[in-house]
Structure formats: C-alpha cells, structure tokens
Design a protein around this motif. Structure first.
Motif, PDB file in Angstrom:
ATOM      1  N   GLY A   1      14.328  12.831  -7.913  1.00  0.00           N
ATOM      2  CA  GLY A   1      15.089  11.584  -7.898  1.00  0.00           C
ATOM      3  C   GLY A   1      14.999  10.771  -9.175  1.00  0.00           C
ATOM      4  N   PHE A   2      13.823  10.723  -9.803  1.00  0.00           N
ATOM      5  CA  PHE A   2      13.692   9.894 -11.001  1.00  0.00           C
ATOM      6  C   PHE A   2      14.515  10.440 -12.161  1.00  0.00           C
ATOM      7  CE2 PHE A   2      11.294   9.011 -14.999  1.00  0.00           C
ATOM      8  CZ  PHE A   2      11.706   7.687 -15.125  1.00  0.00           C
ATOM      9  N   LEU A   3      14.416  11.733 -12.438  1.00  0.00           N
ATOM     10  CA  LEU A   3      15.195  12.298 -13.533  1.00  0.00           C
ATOM     11  C   LEU A   3      16.691  12.239 -13.245  1.00  0.00           C
ATOM     12  CD1 LEU A   3      13.217  15.426 -14.821  1.00  0.00           C
ATOM     13  CD2 LEU A   3      13.189  13.072 -15.667  1.00  0.00           C
ATOM     14  N   LEU A   4      17.076  12.349 -11.980  1.00  0.00           N
ATOM     15  CA  LEU A   4      18.490  12.238 -11.618  1.00  0.00           C
ATOM     16  C   LEU A   4      19.007  10.818 -11.754  1.00  0.00           C
ATOM     17  CD1 LEU A   4      18.521  14.548  -8.475  1.00  0.00           C
ATOM     18  CD2 LEU A   4      19.797  14.940 -10.596  1.00  0.00           C
ATOM     19  N   GLY A   5      18.074   9.855 -11.724  1.00  0.00           N
ATOM     20  CA  GLY A   5      18.469   8.456 -11.811  1.00  0.00           C
ATOM     21  C   GLY A   5      18.698   7.796 -10.474  1.00  0.00           C
ATOM     22  N   SER A   6      18.360   8.494  -9.380  1.00  0.00           N
ATOM     23  CA  SER A   6      18.589   7.937  -8.044  1.00  0.00           C
ATOM     24  C   SER A   6      17.377   7.189  -7.495  1.00  0.00           C
ATOM     25  CB  SER A   6      18.988   9.051  -7.069  1.00  0.00           C
ATOM     26  OG  SER A   6      17.987  10.053  -7.008  1.00  0.00           O
ATOM     27  N   ASP A   7      16.183   7.438  -8.041  1.00  0.00           N
ATOM     28  CA  ASP A   7      14.964   6.794  -7.550  1.00  0.00           C
ATOM     29  C   ASP A   7      14.182   6.191  -8.711  1.00  0.00           C
ATOM     30  OD1 ASP A   7      15.257   7.577  -4.798  1.00  0.00           O
ATOM     31  OD2 ASP A   7      14.604   9.589  -5.373  1.00  0.00           O
ATOM     32  N   PRO A   8      13.671   4.972  -8.551  1.00  0.00           N
ATOM     33  CA  PRO A   8      12.802   4.419  -9.597  1.00  0.00           C
ATOM     34  C   PRO A   8      11.478   5.164  -9.628  1.00  0.00           C
ATOM     35  CG  PRO A   8      12.794   2.982  -7.680  1.00  0.00           C
ATOM     36  CD  PRO A   8      13.826   4.046  -7.411  1.00  0.00           C
ATOM     37  N   VAL A   9      10.849   5.197 -10.781  1.00  0.00           N
ATOM     38  CA  VAL A   9       9.591   5.925 -10.900  1.00  0.00           C
ATOM     39  C   VAL A   9       8.532   5.338  -9.976  1.00  0.00           C
ATOM     40  CG1 VAL A   9       8.636   4.587 -12.825  1.00  0.00           C
ATOM     41  CG2 VAL A   9       8.062   7.026 -12.576  1.00  0.00           C
ATOM     42  N   GLU A  10       8.621   4.030  -9.709  1.00  0.00           N
ATOM     43  CA  GLU A  10       7.638   3.369  -8.847  1.00  0.00           C
ATOM     44  C   GLU A  10       7.665   3.885  -7.414  1.00  0.00           C
ATOM     45  OE1 GLU A  10       8.556   1.033 -12.359  1.00  0.00           O
ATOM     46  OE2 GLU A  10       9.848   1.755 -10.720  1.00  0.00           O
ATOM     47  N   SER A  11       8.768   4.539  -7.016  1.00  0.00           N
ATOM     48  CA  SER A  11       8.845   5.055  -5.641  1.00  0.00           C
ATOM     49  C   SER A  11       7.871   6.197  -5.411  1.00  0.00           C
ATOM     50  CB  SER A  11      10.272   5.514  -5.335  1.00  0.00           C
ATOM     51  OG  SER A  11      10.634   6.629  -6.132  1.00  0.00           O
ATOM     52  N   ALA A  12       7.259   6.708  -6.469  1.00  0.00           N
ATOM     53  CA  ALA A  12       6.304   7.803  -6.325  1.00  0.00           C
ATOM     54  C   ALA A  12       4.932   7.335  -5.847  1.00  0.00           C
ATOM     55  CB  ALA A  12       6.147   8.547  -7.651  1.00  0.00           C
ATOM     56  N   TYR A  13       4.626   6.041  -5.972  1.00  0.00           N
ATOM     57  CA  TYR A  13       3.294   5.572  -5.598  1.00  0.00           C
ATOM     58  C   TYR A  13       3.045   5.758  -4.102  1.00  0.00           C
ATOM     59  CZ  TYR A  13       2.458   3.448 -10.153  1.00  0.00           C
ATOM     60  OH  TYR A  13       2.241   3.251 -11.498  1.00  0.00           O
ATOM     61  N   VAL A  14       1.828   6.202  -3.771  1.00  0.00           N
ATOM     62  CA  VAL A  14       1.439   6.323  -2.367  1.00  0.00           C
ATOM     63  C   VAL A  14       1.428   4.945  -1.713  1.00  0.00           C
ATOM     64  CG1 VAL A  14      -0.404   7.060  -0.793  1.00  0.00           C
ATOM     65  CG2 VAL A  14       0.094   8.402  -2.853  1.00  0.00           C
ATOM     66  N   HIS A  15       0.895   3.957  -2.416  1.00  0.00           N
ATOM     67  CA  HIS A  15       0.912   2.560  -1.984  1.00  0.00           C
ATOM     68  C   HIS A  15       1.012   1.666  -3.217  1.00  0.00           C
ATOM     69  CE1 HIS A  15       0.005   3.296   2.232  1.00  0.00           C
ATOM     70  NE2 HIS A  15      -1.001   4.073   1.894  1.00  0.00           N
ATOM     71  N   GLU A  16       1.516   0.467  -3.029  1.00  0.00           N
ATOM     72  CA  GLU A  16       1.520  -0.473  -4.140  1.00  0.00           C
ATOM     73  C   GLU A  16       0.084  -0.816  -4.516  1.00  0.00           C
ATOM     74  OE1 GLU A  16       2.146  -4.542  -1.480  1.00  0.00           O
ATOM     75  OE2 GLU A  16       3.855  -3.609  -2.490  1.00  0.00           O
ATOM     76  N   ALA A  17      -0.094  -1.299  -5.729  1.00  0.00           N
ATOM     77  CA  ALA A  17      -1.437  -1.479  -6.283  1.00  0.00           C
ATOM     78  C   ALA A  17      -2.316  -2.375  -5.415  1.00  0.00           C
ATOM     79  CB  ALA A  17      -1.334  -2.047  -7.696  1.00  0.00           C
ATOM     80  N   SER A  18      -1.741  -3.408  -4.816  1.00  0.00           N
ATOM     81  CA  SER A  18      -2.547  -4.358  -4.043  1.00  0.00           C
ATOM     82  C   SER A  18      -3.099  -3.753  -2.751  1.00  0.00           C
ATOM     83  CB  SER A  18      -1.712  -5.591  -3.714  1.00  0.00           C
ATOM     84  OG  SER A  18      -0.577  -5.236  -2.923  1.00  0.00           O
ATOM     85  N   TRP A  19      -2.490  -2.672  -2.267  1.00  0.00           N
ATOM     86  CA  TRP A  19      -2.906  -2.078  -0.992  1.00  0.00           C
ATOM     87  C   TRP A  19      -4.346  -1.598  -1.057  1.00  0.00           C
ATOM     88  CZ3 TRP A  19      -4.808   2.480   0.895  1.00  0.00           C
ATOM     89  CH2 TRP A  19      -4.698   2.704   2.263  1.00  0.00           C
ATOM     90  N   TRP A  20      -4.757  -1.034  -2.165  1.00  0.00           N
ATOM     91  CA  TRP A  20      -6.089  -0.451  -2.275  1.00  0.00           C
ATOM     92  C   TRP A  20      -7.172  -1.517  -2.160  1.00  0.00           C
ATOM     93  CZ3 TRP A  20      -5.700   4.629  -1.830  1.00  0.00           C
ATOM     94  CH2 TRP A  20      -4.459   5.212  -2.150  1.00  0.00           C
ATOM     95  N   ASP A  21      -6.974  -2.640  -2.829  1.00  0.00           N
ATOM     96  CA  ASP A  21      -7.938  -3.741  -2.710  1.00  0.00           C
ATOM     97  C   ASP A  21      -7.939  -4.299  -1.290  1.00  0.00           C
ATOM     98  OD1 ASP A  21      -8.814  -3.586  -5.314  1.00  0.00           O
ATOM     99  OD2 ASP A  21      -7.381  -5.060  -6.062  1.00  0.00           O
ATOM    100  N   ALA A  22      -6.748  -4.424  -0.718  1.00  0.00           N
ATOM    101  CA  ALA A  22      -6.647  -4.981   0.636  1.00  0.00           C
ATOM    102  C   ALA A  22      -7.375  -4.124   1.663  1.00  0.00           C
ATOM    103  CB  ALA A  22      -5.177  -5.143   1.023  1.00  0.00           C
ATOM    104  N   HIS A  23      -7.522  -2.834   1.375  1.00  0.00           N
ATOM    105  CA  HIS A  23      -8.204  -1.933   2.306  1.00  0.00           C
ATOM    106  C   HIS A  23      -9.590  -1.543   1.800  1.00  0.00           C
ATOM    107  CE1 HIS A  23      -4.066  -1.689   3.760  1.00  0.00           C
ATOM    108  NE2 HIS A  23      -4.557  -1.259   4.902  1.00  0.00           N
ATOM    109  N   ASP A  24     -10.086  -2.298   0.853  1.00  0.00           N
ATOM    110  CA  ASP A  24     -11.461  -2.147   0.362  1.00  0.00           C
ATOM    111  C   ASP A  24     -11.737  -0.719  -0.102  1.00  0.00           C
ATOM    112  OD1 ASP A  24     -13.958  -3.093  -0.319  1.00  0.00           O
ATOM    113  OD2 ASP A  24     -14.831  -2.695   1.648  1.00  0.00           O
ATOM    114  N   ILE A  25     -10.781  -0.182  -0.848  1.00  0.00           N
ATOM    115  CA  ILE A  25     -10.939   1.139  -1.457  1.00  0.00           C
ATOM    116  C   ILE A  25     -11.026   0.953  -2.961  1.00  0.00           C
ATOM    117  CG2 ILE A  25      -9.874   3.399  -1.854  1.00  0.00           C
ATOM    118  CD1 ILE A  25      -8.504   3.067   0.898  1.00  0.00           C
TER     119      ILE A  25
END
Length: 412
Positions: free
Chosen positions: A50-74
């Motif tokens: 999707g990213f190379l095709l231009g249909s998906d932003p590169v950020e859609s690849a993240y398992v979770h947004e950055a704040s999720w990890w802190d919120a779950h004490d990981i």
C-alpha cells in the motif's frame, strides 16, 4: 508474576503482537521490548504494497501508535541491538556491552535482506526494502520517475515492480532463474507472473545476473552478465533474506538457519521462545518442522508464543499462509510443499493474462494429496475451501473441472 521480567527481542509484528498479548492476558510483570530500529514495532507488508502504491500512509504499518506502549507499561528500547545470549544466566548481551536479564525471553528478530556482492553494490541508490526509511527512499525514486532496475524476481521484487509500473516508472527486472518465483511456485504458476509483468510493461530478463553497478556518487546504470548496460536512477535488490539469529544459535539453542521450536513456539531452552521469520516450528498437521518468512507467521506465532510464556496450553498449527497484490492480481496461498518443482500442479480457471481477467485456483499435489493451494481473484470462494483440501487426497481430473464444487473434491 509481578516480580518477573519478560524480554522480547525484535521490533517487528511478531514481537509487537507478543508484547500486546502478554498484557492483554494479564501479565503484570515488567515487559521490555528491544529493537534495533529507532521507532516502535511495525509490520512489513504495508511497505511493499500500500505505501509504495500510494494508497496507505507509512504510519499505517505501526502495530500501535507510540503512546500505546507507555500506556500499557511496556518499555520499548529503540536503537538497541542484541548480540548474544547467556542461557544459564538468563542474560541477553547487547551491542553496547551491557546485559539485560530475563525470566522468560522471546526472540523475534526477523530476517534481513541478503546483500548484493558485485562491483558498485555500495553506491548510493542501491536499495533494499525491509525498513520504513528504505521504503520511503524507494517511494521517492518512484515519485521522481525512475528508471528502476530490480534485481531478483521474488515477492519483494515483483511487488516493487508492480508499484513502480502503477506510477508509470520504467522497470527492468534481472533474475538468474528461468522464471520469477520459480523456486516457490514451480514453473506452471510462475509463468503466470512472468506474463503478468510483461503485460504491464516490465522488461523482465530471465536467466540474467548482474556483473556490475556503475555510477560516481550514485547509481547511473547496471551492467548485466550478458554485457548489456541498463540506465538506472536506482536499484532495488530483492535476492532473499537471512534469519537474524546466528548469535542465538551460537549460544546453544537448537536449530540450523532458524531456531527450532515446538508447536507452542518454545525453543530447546525452557525459558526461551521464538516467533516470526526465525522460528522453525513443529506443525502437527503437516507432520514436520516449517520456517516461513511471511506476515501470517509473525502475526499468529507471536501471540501463541506469548500465551505459551504465560503457561497456557496453546499450539500454533495454522497452515502456512501468504498473499500478494500485483496490478489486478490478488492472490492467497495456503499450505506448504517440500519441492514445488516436483509437485503435480493442477490449475482450474483462467491463468492466462492475455485471455481476459485472471481468475483461477492452483493446487500442488504430492502423490495425489494436496500439499498447498492458492486462488487468484476467486474471492467468492475464499480461502476456507482451500484450507479444507490441504492434506486430502483428490482426483486431479475432478480438481481441474470448474463444474465440480471445491467442497465436493476430497476423496480421502
């Protein structure tokens, strides 16, 4: 378990999903996820699709947004590379000379692209596709119009080619084999992909290697083993991948190439598990050990490993699965055969790109038993009937007959 530390080494999908499941299943101890990259866990398929095709932003690849990890004490330790293991001491050795202790350890370090070894391979513009920065660089080349030379007609090479042609970028593919994907699919189905890419304007050169890459500061051309010189604004190399687990095997874990696990993803050490690309996992349904470098392995084996680490009675016995999207071809494949080149291949439907829209099933048989099956654009039937056929004996003539429903094919 509140006083225990679980360490996950690897910042891809397998490691990220495992850490997520540990918290979801109630583990309240310390979780440390170690990744060599400078960002939290993300998955890879978006990068070549999707990213190379231009249909998906590169950020859609993240398992979770950055704040999720802190919120779950990981604790996510970026830019941190594991280099060794002390199994008796339960310590992970890190590149900076420090160690990280664990009560239980999951290795999910994935694989890394094989490097090209020819003159000029170190020039700027010789690119590999495994990380977000690499994908962003390739996307910039596509946006600038190329031309692009791709070395290797495997999944990565073909998906990059399809994205490039969608952007109207001139593409030449160099492949030493006689057909693209020949070692994966065998000749009959590999021919479909060769015809598909040529239909879309790819200069597909088979039985051809690379002698040299030319340029001053950056790439300007590629010289083939046939002596041709092909202009190139960039070169994308896709010649296979190597599992990143040598240091773990050197520590004493069982395995050759990959790390051997049982069906619950536990290694030969009772405190260590492995998941994703590096895991050579027992498959009770197939009756053998299988190592698969595809999205489904990472997505499914990471959670199984996490639950096993928590003492749950779980097994990972899903059939190997992968998929691709190239131009108007959407494909799903399930199962595994030891040697696609020697398997009997049965095709039902239209597998000729010049004869109209592609829509077919393909089956790989060993002694009349279906080892693997795939569909191309047969979305109404879906994957479930194919899964049901894997491991069953079929009549090849009925299998090829589109008038016989898939659900009526198994004979034992």
């Amino acid at each position: 378990m509140a006083d225990e530390t679980y360490v996950v080494v690897g910042g891809g999908l397998a490691g990220g999903k495992a850490a997520e499941i540990l918290r979801e299943e109630g583990f309240d101890g310390e979780i440390v996820l170690v990744t060599a990259e400078d960002r939290p866990p993300y998955e890879r398929p978006v990068l070549s699709k999707g990213f190379l095709l231009g249909s998906d932003p590169v950020e859609s690849a993240y398992v979770h947004e950055a704040s999720w990890w802190d919120a779950h004490d990981i604790t996510v330790r970026t830019r941190t590379t594991a280099t060794g293991l002390r199994l008796d001491d339960r310590l992970v050795e890190l590149a900076d000379g420090t160690t990280l202790g664990y009560d239980k350890l999951l290795l999910a370090t994935g694989s890394w692209p094989r490097r090209l070894d020819v003159p000029g391979a170190d020039l700027d513009g010789v690119l590999y596709l495994r990380t977000m920065p690499e994908a962003e660089r390739i996307k910039g080349i596509l946006d600038a119009g190329g031309p692009l030379v791709i070395i290797g007609a495997g999944w990565i090479g073909l998906e990059v080619a399809a994205a490039a042609r969608t952007h109207d970028v001139p593409v030449t593919i160099l492949e030493t084999a006689d057909l693209p994907l020949q070692r994966v699919l065998g000749d009959r189905v590999a021919e479909v992909f060769a015809a598909l890419h040529r239909k879309h304007g790819v200069d597909l050169r088979l039985g051809t290697g690379v002698a040299e890459i030319r340029g001053d500061a950056g790439v300007t051309s590629v010289v083939t083993t046939d002596g041709d010189e092909i202009p190139a604004a960039a070169v994308v190399v896709g010649i296979g991948a190597t599992p990143q687990c040598e240091w773990a095997l050197a520590a004493g874990l069982a395995g050759e190439g990959g790390i051997d696990t049982d069906a619950s993803m536990r290694t030969s050490d009772p405190a260590v598990w492995a998941a994703g690309d590096i895991a050579a996992a027992e498959k009770p349904r197939l009756g053998r050990r299988v190592r698969v470098e595809h999205w489904a392995m990472a997505n499914d084996s990471g959670p199984v490993a996490a639950r096993s680490m928590l003492g749950q009675d779980v097994t990972y016995d899903k059939l190997p699965f992968f998929y691709t999207d190239q131009y108007d071809l959407g494909m799903e494949y399930v199962g595994a055969v030891s040697d696609p080149a020697t398997a009997d291949v049965v095709v039902r439907g239209n597998a000729d790109p010049s004869a109209g829209p592609l829509a077919f099933h393909a089956f790989w048989l060993d002694d009349g038993i279906v080892g693997a099956a795939m569909h191309v654009n047969m979305w109404d039937d879906g994957l479930e009937p194919l899964k049901a056929l894997v491991g069953t004996r079929v009549d090849p003539a009925r299998l090829a007959d589109t008038d016989v429903p898939l659900t009526d094919l198994a004979t034992g």
